[in-house]
Design a protein around this motif. Structure first.
Motif, PDB file in Angstrom:
ATOM      1  N   ILE A  95      29.418  42.324   7.271  1.00  0.00           N
ATOM      2  CA  ILE A  95      28.499  43.265   6.612  1.00  0.00           C
ATOM      3  C   ILE A  95      28.937  43.506   5.170  1.00  0.00           C
ATOM      4  O   ILE A  95      30.120  43.581   4.868  1.00  0.00           O
ATOM      5  N   TYR A  97      27.945  46.320   2.587  1.00  0.00           N
ATOM      6  CA  TYR A  97      27.185  47.556   2.422  1.00  0.00           C
ATOM      7  C   TYR A  97      26.459  47.621   1.085  1.00  0.00           C
ATOM      8  O   TYR A  97      25.327  48.113   1.007  1.00  0.00           O
ATOM      9  N   GLY A 130      29.192  46.217  11.139  1.00  0.00           N
ATOM     10  CA  GLY A 130      29.125  47.445  10.354  1.00  0.00           C
ATOM     11  C   GLY A 130      29.218  48.706  11.198  1.00  0.00           C
ATOM     12  O   GLY A 130      29.112  48.661  12.419  1.00  0.00           O
TER      13      GLY A 130
END
Length: 156
Positions: A95, A97, A130
């Motif tokens: 992931i 962000y 995540g």
């Protein structure tokens, strides 16, 4: 506005009007595990368009989105918010962000343009590794601040 949590299938939005189903894709052209399988089971176009986008190399980068219309009032948004498909040698999950935030900002613009509600599973929290608390904060900063309707589905 707040996130509406729904028990059910994110590929079958439960509201009237224009709708966008969104999910996270990787930046290496891989499509074959996780939520994408549910999408491909219902429609072939989002996968085909994603693969064509990857082959074309046209703006196929972290933080970019691709809108694919699958029905008269329904779109799928392919968001590139995952780097590769496995954690790196330092244990950092796929992931990204910052990329998810860029994607959701672009999705916000598309949702406003189409006057559409947004539907998703708990994006980025499965194979991408995540944390929902992080994703939820990003959703609040990007989608909810624009008063968009956001529905998050937990599969039964």
């Amino acid at each position: 506005m707040k996130i509406e949590l729904i028990k059910g299938d994110a590929t079958k939005p439960q509201v009237e009007g224009n709708k966008i189903i969104t999910h996270i894709c990787n930046d290496i052209g891989g499509w074959g595990k996780g939520f994408v399988l549910a999408i491909s089971k219902r429609w072939k176009t989002p996968e085909n368009e994603y693969r064509n986008w990857f082959k074309s190399d046209k703006n196929f980068n972290l933080g970019e989105i691709q809108m694919v219309q699958v029905e008269k009032d329904l779109w799928v948004c392919n968001m590139i918010g995952q780097h590769k498909t496995i954690s790196n040698s330092n244990g950092i999950p796929p992931i990204r962000y910052e990329a998810v935030e860029k994607c959701l900002e672009k999705l916000s613009d598309e949702s406003l343009r189409l006057n559409a509600s947004i539907h998703m599973p708990r994006i980025g929290c499965g194979l991408a590794g995540g944390k929902w608390e992080e994703i939820e904060t990003i959703i609040e900063r990007t989608l909810l601040k624009n008063n968009l309707e956001v529905y998050v589905y937990d599969f039964n």
